[in-house]
Design a protein around this motif. Sequence first.
Motif, mmCIF file in Angstrom:
data_model
loop_
_atom_site.group_PDB
_atom_site.id
_atom_site.type_symbol
_atom_site.label_atom_id
_atom_site.label_comp_id
_atom_site.label_asym_id
_atom_site.label_seq_id
_atom_site.Cartn_x
_atom_site.Cartn_y
_atom_site.Cartn_z
ATOM 1 N N ALA A 116 0.893 -1.318 -0.614
ATOM 2 C CA ALA A 116 -0.061 0.050 -0.448
ATOM 3 C C ALA A 116 0.577 1.114 0.117
ATOM 4 C CB ALA A 116 -0.712 0.104 1.101
ATOM 5 N N ASP A 117 1.659 1.171 0.812
ATOM 6 C CA ASP A 117 3.117 2.249 0.580
ATOM 7 C C ASP A 117 3.875 3.074 -0.577
ATOM 8 O OD1 ASP A 117 2.669 2.907 3.405
ATOM 9 O OD2 ASP A 117 4.147 1.175 4.895
ATOM 10 N N ALA A 118 3.654 2.033 -1.762
ATOM 11 C CA ALA A 118 4.391 2.108 -2.374
ATOM 12 C C ALA A 118 3.608 2.685 -4.006
ATOM 13 C CB ALA A 118 4.906 0.714 -2.565
ATOM 14 N N VAL A 119 1.705 2.073 -3.424
ATOM 15 C CA VAL A 119 0.875 1.909 -4.488
ATOM 16 C C VAL A 119 0.474 3.923 -4.869
ATOM 17 C CG1 VAL A 119 -1.786 2.037 -4.946
ATOM 18 C CG2 VAL A 119 0.242 0.134 -4.410
ATOM 19 N N VAL A 120 0.326 4.381 -2.537
ATOM 20 C CA VAL A 120 0.644 5.150 -1.860
ATOM 21 C C VAL A 120 1.698 6.074 -2.505
ATOM 22 C CG1 VAL A 120 0.030 7.149 -0.526
ATOM 23 C CG2 VAL A 120 -0.999 4.736 -0.263
ATOM 24 N N ARG A 121 2.819 5.789 -3.047
ATOM 25 C CA ARG A 121 4.750 7.075 -3.330
ATOM 26 C C ARG A 121 3.708 7.418 -4.490
ATOM 27 N NH1 ARG A 121 7.995 3.582 -2.857
ATOM 28 N NH2 ARG A 121 7.561 3.192 -0.407
ATOM 29 N N ARG A 122 3.497 6.214 -5.756
ATOM 30 C CA ARG A 122 2.858 6.572 -6.483
ATOM 31 C C ARG A 122 2.209 7.109 -7.228
ATOM 32 N NH1 ARG A 122 2.803 1.929 -11.308
ATOM 33 N NH2 ARG A 122 2.874 2.786 -13.183
ATOM 34 N N TRP A 123 1.498 7.586 -6.047
ATOM 35 C CA TRP A 123 -0.607 8.085 -6.424
ATOM 36 C C TRP A 123 0.095 10.015 -6.007
ATOM 37 C CZ3 TRP A 123 -2.989 10.654 -2.783
ATOM 38 C CH2 TRP A 123 -4.103 10.886 -3.308
ATOM 39 N N ARG A 124 0.678 9.461 -5.808
ATOM 40 C CA ARG A 124 1.882 10.779 -5.410
ATOM 41 C C ARG A 124 1.921 11.578 -6.244
ATOM 42 N NH1 ARG A 124 2.953 9.993 0.641
ATOM 43 N NH2 ARG A 124 0.915 10.413 2.128
ATOM 44 N N GLU A 125 2.906 11.180 -6.910
ATOM 45 C CA GLU A 125 4.092 11.051 -7.875
ATOM 46 C C GLU A 125 3.188 11.417 -8.634
ATOM 47 O OE1 GLU A 125 6.639 7.850 -8.005
ATOM 48 O OE2 GLU A 125 7.954 8.597 -5.942
ATOM 49 N N GLU A 126 2.425 10.778 -9.189
ATOM 50 C CA GLU A 126 1.480 10.892 -10.809
ATOM 51 C C GLU A 126 0.682 12.710 -10.237
ATOM 52 O OE1 GLU A 126 -0.617 7.448 -11.676
ATOM 53 O OE2 GLU A 126 0.519 6.698 -12.295
ATOM 54 N N ARG A 127 -0.115 12.533 -9.391
ATOM 55 C CA ARG A 127 -0.868 13.603 -9.224
ATOM 56 C C ARG A 127 -0.080 14.756 -9.262
ATOM 57 N NH1 ARG A 127 -6.162 12.480 -7.103
ATOM 58 N NH2 ARG A 127 -6.495 14.897 -6.107
ATOM 59 N N GLN A 128 1.434 15.149 -8.740
ATOM 60 C CA GLN A 128 2.270 16.094 -8.313
ATOM 61 C C GLN A 128 2.563 16.324 -9.461
ATOM 62 O OE1 GLN A 128 3.155 17.708 -6.144
ATOM 63 N NE2 GLN A 128 3.887 19.007 -7.358
ATOM 64 N N ARG A 129 3.034 15.139 -10.795
ATOM 65 C CA ARG A 129 3.116 15.446 -11.730
ATOM 66 C C ARG A 129 2.311 15.637 -12.881
ATOM 67 N NH1 ARG A 129 4.206 10.974 -13.929
ATOM 68 N NH2 ARG A 129 5.658 10.727 -12.694
ATOM 69 N N ALA A 131 -0.274 17.886 -11.379
ATOM 70 C CA ALA A 131 -0.539 19.211 -10.985
ATOM 71 C C ALA A 131 0.672 19.995 -11.602
ATOM 72 C CB ALA A 131 -0.637 19.528 -9.492
ATOM 73 N N ASP A 132 1.260 20.112 -11.922
ATOM 74 C CA ASP A 132 3.160 20.267 -12.103
ATOM 75 C C ASP A 132 2.561 20.631 -14.240
ATOM 76 O OD1 ASP A 132 4.428 20.237 -9.741
ATOM 77 O OD2 ASP A 132 5.877 19.024 -10.571
ATOM 78 N N GLU A 133 2.370 19.661 -14.771
ATOM 79 C CA GLU A 133 2.097 19.960 -16.486
ATOM 80 C C GLU A 133 0.459 21.142 -16.127
ATOM 81 O OE1 GLU A 133 0.674 16.127 -17.826
ATOM 82 O OE2 GLU A 133 2.897 15.159 -17.870
ATOM 83 N N ARG A 134 -0.283 20.995 -14.854
ATOM 84 C CA ARG A 134 -1.819 22.146 -14.922
ATOM 85 C C ARG A 134 -0.877 23.556 -14.799
ATOM 86 N NH1 ARG A 134 -4.368 18.240 -12.851
ATOM 87 N NH2 ARG A 134 -3.997 18.530 -10.953
ATOM 88 N N ALA A 135 -0.308 23.433 -14.394
ATOM 89 C CA ALA A 135 0.457 24.567 -13.662
ATOM 90 C C ALA A 135 0.767 25.641 -15.125
ATOM 91 C CB ALA A 135 1.252 24.427 -12.485
ATOM 92 N N ALA A 136 1.526 24.104 -16.009
ATOM 93 C CA ALA A 136 3.043 24.663 -16.692
ATOM 94 C C ALA A 136 1.946 25.479 -18.040
ATOM 95 C CB ALA A 136 3.748 23.938 -17.165
ATOM 96 N N THR A 137 0.495 24.808 -17.658
ATOM 97 C CA THR A 137 -0.261 25.180 -19.816
ATOM 98 C C THR A 137 -0.624 26.467 -18.552
ATOM 99 O OG1 THR A 137 -1.835 22.999 -18.362
ATOM 100 C CG2 THR A 137 0.377 22.918 -20.528
ATOM 101 N N ALA A 138 -1.340 26.489 -17.422
ATOM 102 C CA ALA A 138 -1.914 27.553 -17.117
ATOM 103 C C ALA A 138 -1.618 29.178 -17.748
ATOM 104 C CB ALA A 138 -2.312 27.812 -15.528
#
Length: 160
Positions: A116-129, A131-138
């Motif tokens: 579960a910890d590895a899944v949550v870590r990957r989930w956070r990384e994908e959400r952060q990525r 969010a960064d893409e949305r911020a770059a295109t905003a």
Amino acid sequence: MVDGWEAAVEAQIRSAQQRGEFDNLPGAGKPIPGRGLPYDESWWIKSFLEREALPSDLLLPTPLQLRRKAERVPDEVRDLPTEESVRAFVAVLNAEIIAWLRNPSGPRVVVRPVDADAVVRRWREERQRAADERAATAVPDDVPPAPRGRGRRWLPWRRR
């Protein structure tokens, strides 16, 4: 006796043909599906799955179904809103896996609970990525809005 039975059946078929009960049946004049293909013992299972739009994963033994579910976890949790919901999803899957490990059936396939910890870590990384893409295109906030012209506005119900 057999001849009399066959004659009665043939008489019923002829009378139905004369009444037109066999006219305009669905599939009339169309070739039989799969006629030129070699015989397949599981043709009825395949046709049932296709007709009912069921996934073919249902035919797999339990350990293989569980491994497929474990492989699909990152895709399944991608759109979940909170970390708690991700952990709950993984907990339900792990409960299924542990229940199977306690009483295994089917082929011997290695199935391990999902971390579960590895899944949550990957989930956070994908959400952060994402969010960064949305911020770059905003559009940046310091850009002033385009000036609006002062002309006649066209109204669809108004004639010129």
